[in-house]
Design a protein around this motif. Structure first.
Motif, PDB file in Angstrom:
ATOM      1  N   LEU B  41     -54.149 -25.520  -6.436  1.00 12.16           N
ATOM      2  CA  LEU B  41     -54.645 -26.397  -6.578  1.00 12.16           C
ATOM      3  C   LEU B  41     -53.753 -27.188  -7.148  1.00 12.16           C
ATOM      4  N   ALA B  65     -58.049 -35.559 -11.052  1.00  9.24           N
ATOM      5  CA  ALA B  65     -56.680 -34.635 -11.116  1.00  9.24           C
ATOM      6  C   ALA B  65     -57.061 -33.920 -12.311  1.00  9.24           C
ATOM      7  N   LEU B  66     -58.123 -34.341 -13.542  1.00  5.49           N
ATOM      8  CA  LEU B  66     -58.702 -33.761 -14.600  1.00  5.49           C
ATOM      9  C   LEU B  66     -59.597 -33.049 -13.956  1.00  5.49           C
ATOM     10  N   PHE B  67     -60.502 -32.964 -13.331  1.00  3.01           N
ATOM     11  CA  PHE B  67     -61.716 -32.488 -13.340  1.00  3.01           C
ATOM     12  C   PHE B  67     -60.815 -31.324 -11.831  1.00  3.01           C
ATOM     13  N   ILE B  69     -58.109 -29.637 -12.917  1.00  5.82           N
ATOM     14  CA  ILE B  69     -58.133 -28.803 -13.919  1.00  5.82           C
ATOM     15  C   ILE B  69     -59.319 -28.182 -14.778  1.00  5.82           C
ATOM     16  N   VAL B  70     -59.984 -28.663 -14.972  1.00  2.00           N
ATOM     17  CA  VAL B  70     -60.912 -28.384 -15.930  1.00  2.00           C
ATOM     18  C   VAL B  70     -61.265 -27.385 -14.636  1.00  2.00           C
ATOM     19  N   LEU B  71     -61.506 -27.488 -13.846  1.00  2.00           N
ATOM     20  CA  LEU B  71     -62.149 -26.669 -13.155  1.00  2.00           C
ATOM     21  C   LEU B  71     -61.655 -24.892 -12.105  1.00  2.00           C
ATOM     22  N   ALA B  72     -60.361 -25.457 -12.097  1.00  9.98           N
ATOM     23  CA  ALA B  72     -59.012 -24.268 -12.494  1.00  9.98           C
ATOM     24  C   ALA B  72     -59.365 -23.319 -13.960  1.00  9.98           C
ATOM     25  N   ALA B  73     -59.430 -23.525 -14.299  1.00 14.17           N
ATOM     26  CA  ALA B  73     -59.339 -23.086 -15.840  1.00 14.17           C
ATOM     27  C   ALA B  73     -60.579 -22.533 -16.183  1.00 14.17           C
ATOM     28  N   ALA B  74     -61.725 -23.312 -15.786  1.00 14.72           N
ATOM     29  CA  ALA B  74     -63.049 -22.138 -15.537  1.00 14.72           C
ATOM     30  C   ALA B  74     -63.104 -20.597 -14.389  1.00 14.72           C
ATOM     31  N   ALA B  76     -60.303 -19.531 -13.701  1.00 17.12           N
ATOM     32  CA  ALA B  76     -59.139 -18.196 -14.053  1.00 17.12           C
ATOM     33  C   ALA B  76     -59.888 -17.149 -14.473  1.00 17.12           C
ATOM     34  N   ALA B  77     -60.774 -17.663 -15.999  1.00 17.48           N
ATOM     35  CA  ALA B  77     -61.203 -17.065 -16.701  1.00 17.48           C
ATOM     36  C   ALA B  77     -62.181 -16.318 -16.153  1.00 17.48           C
TER      37      ALA B  77
END
Lengths: 165, 103
Positions: B41, B65-67, B69-74, B76-77
């Motif tokens: 990512l 890119a900001l979006f 990062i948000v999707l990567a956080a979701a 990972a959780a």
């Protein structure tokens, strides 16, 4: 070769070397901490590209959030006191060959393509413009992402805490 | 070739992508596979921001890119919650041994 190029090579070296440690280290804890270094290097590259806000968000979200989650995952799913903090690998030789070929292909494409480059003067700070874009042009995606994040966090909590009957 | 341009960023991103793919393909531990996905990512994000700067596209690439990062956080959780559940059920998280949905 000016200062910009020098800083670029520094950050690129940090990123790629620590990423190599991540994928090659036998100890998963070493991998996790090298991943922190990789994220810092990538954040440096973002800032070199004029994306200061994204760089700071990268450090906050990845190093502060995702890394902590990954470390929790490591600590909760390995028997640290007994044996198995080391992680095995499978199919190393065929995948190394295939991915080596893939890497050579991608890199040569990147080198030999004549990219039309129109470098723009990015504004000194991008936060203001990004904020305006998020609440005008991209407001639908922004709201959908907010809902998605809420659903994902509730889902993660309920999956992780499900008790066995 | 010594002056840094679009090519250099794309090459770094290509190598980072390949390393992430290698981690995903070869590692047994599910958490290591997740780390490989994070590398992939990040490589994609470098491309978005590089093209946004060198392609005269304004800030569109940065918003994307900001979006990401948000999707990567979701992602990972959720993925770590699933990994924890798998560990509770099977007592290990090696992706090559877990080949059925319940015990």
């Amino acid at each position: 070769m000016n200062l910009y190029d020098l800083i670029f090579y520094l950050f690129a070296a940090v990123t790629l070397l620590s990423a190599a440690v991540v994928v090659s280290s036998k100890n998963i804890i070493y991998s996790a901490f090298s991943l922190v270094l990789t994220f810092f290097g990538v954040a440096g590259l973002y800032i070199l590209l004029g994306a200061d806000f994204i760089g700071v968000v990268q450090i906050l979200v990845y190093v502060g959030g995702i890394m902590i989650l990954l470390l929790f995952g490591v600590m909760l799913t390995n028997k640290i006191t007994s044996v198995d903090i080391r992680t095995g690998t499978v199919n190393v030789l065929p995948s190394a060959i295939a991915i080596g070929v893939f890497m050579g292909l991608v890199t040569s494409i990147m080198i030999w393509t004549k990219w039309v480059s129109l470098p723009t003067e990015t504004p000194l700070t991008t936060t203001n413009e990004l904020g305006k874009l998020l609440i005008t042009e991209y407001v639908l995606i922004f709201e959908l992402l907010a809902i998605l994040l809420l659903v994902a966090l509730i889902g993660a909590a309920s999956i992780a805490r499900r008790d066995k009957e | 070739m010594i002056n840094v341009g679009l090519n250099h960023f794309l090459i770094v991103s290509g190598i980072l992508f390949s390393l992430g793919l290698y981690a995903v393909v070869t590692r047994k531990n599910a958490v290591m596979v997740l780390m490989g996905i994070e590398l992939i990512l990040n490589a994609a994000n470098i491309n978005f921001i590089a093209f946004s700067k060198f392609g005269n596209l304004g800030l569109t690439g940065q918003v994307t890119a900001l979006f990401v990062i948000v999707l990567a956080a979701a992602e990972a959780a959720i993925a770590l919650a699933i990994v924890l559940n798998i560990y509770k059920t099977f007592n290990n998280v090696n992706v090559d041994e877990i080949d059925h949905l319940k015990d």
